[in-house]
Design an enzyme around this catalytic site. Structure first.
Site, PDB file in Angstrom:
ATOM      1  N   CYS A   7       0.824  -1.201   0.000  1.00 38.46           N
ATOM      2  CA  CYS A   7       0.000   0.000   0.000  1.00 38.46           C
ATOM      3  C   CYS A   7       0.862   1.256   0.000  1.00 38.46           C
ATOM      4  O   CYS A   7       2.067   1.217   0.243  1.00 38.46           O
ATOM      5  CB  CYS A   7      -0.925  -0.004   1.211  1.00 38.46           C
ATOM      6  SG  CYS A   7      -2.378   1.062   0.993  1.00 38.46           S
ATOM      7  N   ASP A 124      -6.144  -2.967  11.552  1.00 36.60           N
ATOM      8  CA  ASP A 124      -4.986  -2.086  11.638  1.00 36.60           C
ATOM      9  C   ASP A 124      -4.823  -1.662  13.087  1.00 36.60           C
ATOM     10  O   ASP A 124      -5.744  -1.789  13.902  1.00 36.60           O
ATOM     11  CB  ASP A 124      -5.196  -0.868  10.739  1.00 36.60           C
ATOM     12  CG  ASP A 124      -3.899  -0.129  10.419  1.00 36.60           C
ATOM     13  OD1 ASP A 124      -2.839  -0.557  10.909  1.00 36.60           O
ATOM     14  OD2 ASP A 124      -3.954   0.872   9.688  1.00 36.60           O
TER      15      ASP A 124
END
Length: 204
Positions: A7, A124
Site C-alpha cells: 500500500c 490495523d
C-alpha cells in the site's frame, strides 16, 4: 498461500517492482492528509501502465460516495478500502467491492466486524487521531479469535522481520504493508519489498 498487498504506492517504479516481486494487490491512498497521498490522475496513469493481473485498491477516509465512485471509474480500481468512520450502512450503499478497515486497540474493537456487508476486513493498529499508516503493530494475540466469515487482511507495523510471526499467529487471508517497506513515506525500498513478499509467501 497468504496474499500480499503493498500500500501507499505513489510512483510507477514502485508499482512495477511490487508487481514484479509478486504482490497480489497494490494500494493508492486518496486521503489528502496522508504523506502517501496520490492525485487521482497520477494513480490512473500508473494503473494503466502495470499488469492487469494485479488488483488495484483505492484507500478512502470519510469520503463521499460521489467522489469514491468517480475515482473508481477514472482509475478502473478493483476494490475500495474504507479507512475512516464509515458505517455498515454506508459500506452497503456503495455497491462496490469493498474492504473495511477496523482499527484495533482491544478485543472489544473486533465485535462490529460481522455487521459490515463487505468483501474483506482489514485490521490495523489504533492510534488516536490517525486513520492508519502509524507503523505500529497490533497485539496479534487479540486477533486469534477474530471472525473469519470474510477474508481478514492483517495490517499495522508489519515488516520483513516480523511478518512471518504475524502470519503464524493470526493466520490471515492477506497481509498489507506500507511503511514497513519504505525508505521514506511514499518511497519504497525495493529490497525490503521483495524480501517481505518472499517471506510472506513462504509462510503457511
Amino acid at each position: 498461500m497468504v496474499k500480499v498487498k503493498i500500500c501507499g504506492i505513489t510512483n510507477l517504479e514502485d508499482a512495477k517492482s511490487a508487481a514484479e516481486y509478486g504482490a497480489d494487490a497494490i494500494g493508492f491512498i486518496f486521503y489528502r492528509e496522508s504523506p502517501r497521498y496520490i492525485p487521482v490522475q497520477k494513480a490512473a496513469d500508473i494503473i494503466r501502465a502495470i499488469s492487469p493481473f494485479v488488483l488495484t485498491v483505492g484507500v478512502f477516509v470519510n469520503e463521499t460516495p460521489e467522489i469514491i465512485h468517480e475515482t473508481v471509474k477514472r482509475c478502473s480500481l478493483s476494490l475500495v478500502q474504507l479507512h475512516g468512520d464509515e458505517t455498515p450502512e454506508f459500506c452497503g450503499s456503495l455497491n462496490l467491492r469493498t474492504i473495511k478497515a477496523i482499527r484495533v486497540f482491544k478485543e472489544e474493537d473486533l465485535k462490529p466486524i460481522d455487521a459490515f456487508p463487505v468483501e474483506g476486513i482489514l485490521v490495523d493498529s489504533y492510534q488516536p487521531g490517525q486513520f492508519g499508516g502509524t507503523g505500529l503493530a497490533i497485539n496479534w494475540n487479540i486477533l486469534k479469535g477474530i471472525s473469519k466469515n470474510r477474508p481478514v487482511i492483517l495490517s499495522g507495523g508489519l515488516t520483513p522481520q516480523n511478518v512471518e510471526e504475524a502470519i503464524e499467529t493470526v493466520s490471515p487471508y492477506a497481509v498489507d504493508v506500507s511503511s514497513g517497506v519504505e525508505k521514506e513515506p511514499g518511497k519504497k525500498d525495493r529490497e525490503k519489498m521483495k524480501q517481505f513478499i518472499q517471506i510472506a509467501r513462504g509462510t503457511i
